[in-house]
Design an enzyme around this catalytic site. Structure first.
Site, PDB file in Angstrom:
ATOM      1  N   GLU A 265       0.884  -1.174   0.000  1.00 60.55           N
ATOM      2  CA  GLU A 265       0.000   0.000   0.000  1.00 60.55           C
ATOM      3  C   GLU A 265       0.914   1.214   0.000  1.00 60.55           C
ATOM      4  O   GLU A 265       1.590   1.498   1.000  1.00 60.55           O
ATOM      5  CB  GLU A 265      -0.915  -0.003   1.226  1.00 60.55           C
ATOM      6  CG  GLU A 265      -1.864  -1.192   1.300  1.00 60.55           C
ATOM      7  CD  GLU A 265      -2.872  -1.276   0.167  1.00 60.55           C
ATOM      8  OE1 GLU A 265      -3.008  -0.303  -0.598  1.00 60.55           O
ATOM      9  OE2 GLU A 265      -3.508  -2.334   0.028  1.00 60.55           O
ATOM     10  N   CYS A 299      -2.254   9.299   3.084  1.00 56.90           N
ATOM     11  CA  CYS A 299      -1.994   8.754   1.741  1.00 56.90           C
ATOM     12  C   CYS A 299      -3.180   8.943   0.821  1.00 56.90           C
ATOM     13  O   CYS A 299      -3.021   9.099  -0.378  1.00 56.90           O
ATOM     14  CB  CYS A 299      -1.654   7.270   1.860  1.00 56.90           C
ATOM     15  SG  CYS A 299      -2.924   6.336   2.712  1.00 56.90           S
TER      16      CYS A 299
HETATM   17  P1  NAD Z   1       8.814   5.023   3.938  1.00 60.51           P
HETATM   18  O1  NAD Z   1       8.616   4.221   2.700  1.00 60.51           O
HETATM   19  O2  NAD Z   1       9.947   5.951   3.999  1.00 60.51           O
HETATM   20  O3  NAD Z   1       8.992   4.046   5.187  1.00 60.51           O
HETATM   21  C1  NAD Z   1       8.026   3.064   5.519  1.00 60.51           C
HETATM   22  C2  NAD Z   1       8.706   1.942   6.270  1.00 60.51           C
HETATM   23  O4  NAD Z   1       9.647   1.300   5.425  1.00 60.51           O
HETATM   24  C3  NAD Z   1       9.481   2.367   7.508  1.00 60.51           C
HETATM   25  O5  NAD Z   1       9.237   1.428   8.532  1.00 60.51           O
HETATM   26  C4  NAD Z   1      10.927   2.292   7.050  1.00 60.51           C
HETATM   27  O6  NAD Z   1      11.828   2.036   8.089  1.00 60.51           O
HETATM   28  C5  NAD Z   1      10.881   1.122   6.117  1.00 60.51           C
HETATM   29  N1  NAD Z   1      11.954   1.063   5.110  1.00 60.51           N
HETATM   30  C6  NAD Z   1      12.687   2.093   4.613  1.00 60.51           C
HETATM   31  N2  NAD Z   1      13.554   1.636   3.673  1.00 60.51           N
HETATM   32  C7  NAD Z   1      13.349   0.300   3.569  1.00 60.51           C
HETATM   33  C8  NAD Z   1      13.886  -0.724   2.747  1.00 60.51           C
HETATM   34  N3  NAD Z   1      14.820  -0.474   1.836  1.00 60.51           N
HETATM   35  N4  NAD Z   1      13.412  -1.974   2.897  1.00 60.51           N
HETATM   36  C9  NAD Z   1      12.440  -2.253   3.794  1.00 60.51           C
HETATM   37  N5  NAD Z   1      11.877  -1.322   4.599  1.00 60.51           N
HETATM   38  C10 NAD Z   1      12.328  -0.061   4.487  1.00 60.51           C
HETATM   39  O7  NAD Z   1       7.418   5.748   4.188  1.00 60.51           O
HETATM   40  P2  NAD Z   1       7.080   6.827   5.324  1.00 60.51           P
HETATM   41  O8  NAD Z   1       7.757   8.107   4.984  1.00 60.51           O
HETATM   42  O9  NAD Z   1       7.295   6.204   6.660  1.00 60.51           O
HETATM   43  O10 NAD Z   1       5.496   6.976   5.131  1.00 60.51           O
HETATM   44  C11 NAD Z   1       4.894   7.859   4.256  1.00 60.51           C
HETATM   45  C12 NAD Z   1       4.458   7.125   2.986  1.00 60.51           C
HETATM   46  O11 NAD Z   1       3.541   6.077   3.299  1.00 60.51           O
HETATM   47  C13 NAD Z   1       3.716   8.012   2.007  1.00 60.51           C
HETATM   48  O12 NAD Z   1       4.192   7.782   0.705  1.00 60.51           O
HETATM   49  C14 NAD Z   1       2.275   7.556   2.132  1.00 60.51           C
HETATM   50  O13 NAD Z   1       1.472   7.790   1.004  1.00 60.51           O
HETATM   51  C15 NAD Z   1       2.445   6.106   2.390  1.00 60.51           C
HETATM   52  N6  NAD Z   1       1.244   5.549   3.006  1.00 60.51           N
HETATM   53  C16 NAD Z   1       0.428   4.760   2.231  1.00 60.51           C
HETATM   54  C17 NAD Z   1      -0.739   4.241   2.765  1.00 60.51           C
HETATM   55  C18 NAD Z   1      -1.644   3.368   1.947  1.00 60.51           C
HETATM   56  O14 NAD Z   1      -2.517   2.730   2.517  1.00 60.51           O
HETATM   57  N7  NAD Z   1      -1.468   3.305   0.634  1.00 60.51           N
HETATM   58  C19 NAD Z   1      -1.077   4.530   4.092  1.00 60.51           C
HETATM   59  C20 NAD Z   1      -0.225   5.334   4.861  1.00 60.51           C
HETATM   60  C21 NAD Z   1       0.942   5.830   4.292  1.00 60.51           C
END
Ligand code: NAD
Length: 494
Positions: A265, A299
């Site tokens: 997501e 999001c």
């Molecule tokens: P992010 O992608 O930076 O991080 C999300 C998670 O991924 C964190 O726990 C982080 O530590 C981990 N992570 C980072 N690099 C990684 C890697 N290489 N491998 C595995 N895990 C890794 O996102 P964010 O800044 O925490 O959140 C904001 C984003 O989330 C926005 O783009 C938003 O749209 C999205 N979001 C989507 C939904 C949905 O339902 N579609 C809901 C909420 C947030």
């Protein structure tokens, strides 16, 4: 933090991880700071878990899946998750204070982030209890005579759950509880900025439920490598991830060598098509509110408003007034609806994108900076940009701030074309006095979900997922539960 904030409720979460049934620090005792975004002060620490810690958690989850009967004992799972629901209820106010402390989410809008996910535990437990795990698919002719086929729904195995910071407690629950009741074992990796919504969940599981050692693990860390290790580990059968599209791509690639089931997501850049017959006084104040609540860190936010050229200035005036009157301030104060951005980095990203919009020719109608009365905390003014070029950076990139961009359109076809001009396809909205016309427009939007006239598409009863680069697979609804199950088809004598 100020004395007022301390009195009001700033609360540090548990600094320990849950690995193989034990609440632990990382081997060397390393921690990292968690900052309260409304005061810019350190509120406490979280365990800075390592790739080794993640390895131990995955091993524990693997063992619990392979060597215990967790995946086969539905009654016991129902018992444990009923306990979890009751325990979360008991801890509700504690969880709320931890959430506000690490996210800066206003207390007035925590219902959807605390009450709703706790309710979801009950929902999924009941859904899992009633689910038909064995389905008779009838008798079919084969070259060797008739065969009955039965479909056996079985847990996928070890599920790695990786969550973002914007709605951390909700997503920790949404990603793990359906997985657990379906019979999987889980390793949760919360986001760096919000480790406590995960560590508190781990503490509650360890202290207040019979969930066996290894079935549920939480590894907090300040390093992206730890999430990356989880997504690449061959002992993990499935990754469920919510976060940015860039990280989603990395996770998909990391799982490719073991062909891991991957539920993603991701980000969004949703459009709200306001048709020329819409009731602007009803739809636009709500659109402004949605942009500011959660500081725009949502999001599914329809952040691109598309207004008919014939009523463009009228629409801008309503949006401007709504944004200028929006209650921004200390998240602990009841009535405040917009708190700070989660971090200075995020605020600078938002301010930078606003500037890029202005540089590309957009007209700044209101906001654009830091509220003068809120010099401390990562606050951003509700911001309205008009005349936004649909191809410009600010119309194409997710902002994650209290910002609306407005673009005029000529007719319905033009509006749909602008809405679809995006790599994302998460959500969308249509406003119109004519619901059939709005529905026809909704069906042309290349997006996973659409709201018509503020009647939300989002709820635990209905599948939620993104198209294009906004995701793969579904949360919620019957489809969302089945994501955590594999179907084994068994052919047998009639
Ligand atoms: P992010 O992608 O930076 O991080 C999300 C998670 O991924 C964190 O726990 C982080 O530590 C981990 N992570 C980072 N690099 C990684 C890697 N290489 N491998 C595995 N895990 C890794 O996102 P964010 O800044 O925490 O959140 C904001 C984003 O989330 C926005 O783009 C938003 O749209 C999205 N979001 C989507 C939904 C949905 O339902 N579609 C809901 C909420 C947030």
């Amino acid at each position: 933090m100020t004395a007022v904030q301390a009195e009001q409720g700033v609360l540090a979460g548990d600094p320990r991880m849950l690995i193989d049934g034990e609440l632990v620090q990382t081997a060397g005792g390393a921690t990292f700071d968690v900052v309260h975004p409304a005061s810019e002060q350190v509120a406490g620490q979280a365990a800075d878990g390592t790739v080794d810690d993640m390895g131990r958690a995955v091993a524990a989850a693997r063992r619990a899946f392979d060597e215990t009967d967790w995946s086969r004992d539905l009654d016991f799972r129902v018992h444990c998750l009923t306990q979890l629901h009751e325990a979360l209820e008991r801890n509700k106010e504690h969880l709320r204070r931890v959430l506000i402390t690490e996210v800066g989410c206003p207390v007035s809008v925590t219902g959807s982030q605390i009450e709703s996910p706790i309710e979801e535990v009950k929902h999924w437990t009941e859904h899992g209890r009633k689910f038909e795990y064995l389905v008779d698919n009838g008798v079919h002719d084969t070259p060797l005579g008739p065969a009955r086929r039965k479909l056996h729904y079985e847990a996928v195995g070890v599920v790695g759950a990786i969550t973002p910071w914007n709605v951390p407690f909700y997503l920790n629950i949404a990603e793990t509880v359906p997985a657990l009741i379906a019979g999987n074992t889980v390793v949760l990796k919360p986001a760096q900025l919000t480790p406590w919504s995960g560590s508190e969940y781990g503490r509650i599981v360890a202290e207040e439920t019979d969930i066996p050692a290894g079935v549920f693990n939480v590894v907090t860390s300040n390093a992206n490598e730890v999430g990356a290790a989880l997504s690449a580990d061959p002992r993990v059968d499935m990754i469920t991830f919510t976060g940015s599209t860039a990280t989603g791509r990395a996770i998909l690639a990391a799982g490719a060598s073991t062909v891991k089931k991957t539920l993603l997501e991701l980000g969004g850049k949703s459009a709200h098509i306001v048709l020329d017959d819409a009731d602007f006084s009803a739809s636009l104040p709500l659109a402004a509110m949605m942009a500011c609540v959660m500081s725009g860190q949502s999001c599914i936010l329809p952040s691109r408003i598309l207004l008919p050229r014939s009523r463009y200035e009228e629409g801008l005036a309503i949006l401007k007034a709504s944004m200028e009157n929006f209650p921004v301030g200390d998240p602990w104060t009841p009535g405040v609806m917009q708190g700070p951005q989660i971090s200075e980095t995020q605020r600078q990203k938002v301010l930078g994108l606003i500037q890029s919009g202005i540089d590309s020719g957009a007209r700044l109608i209101t906001g654009g900076g830091v509220p003068e009365n809120l010099p401390v905390g990562y606050f951003t003014q509700p911001t309205l940009l008009a005349d936004v070029d649909p191809d410009s950076q600010i119309a194409q990139e997710e902002i994650f701030g209290p910002v609306l961009t407005v673009t005029p359109y000529d007719d319905d076809d033009h509006a749909v074309a602008i809405a679809n001009n995006s790599i994302y396809g998460l959500s969308g909205e249509v406003s119109s006095a004519d619901v059939d016309r709005a529905f026809a427009v909704a069906t042309r939007m290349r997006t996973g979900n659409v709201t018509i006239n503020a009647k939300s598409h989002f709820g635990i009863d209905s599948p939620f997922g993104g198209t294009k680069q906004s995701g793969l697979g579904y949360r919620n609804g019957a489809e969302g539960f089945k994501e955590y199950l594999a179907i084994k088809t068994i052919g047998m004598p009639e």
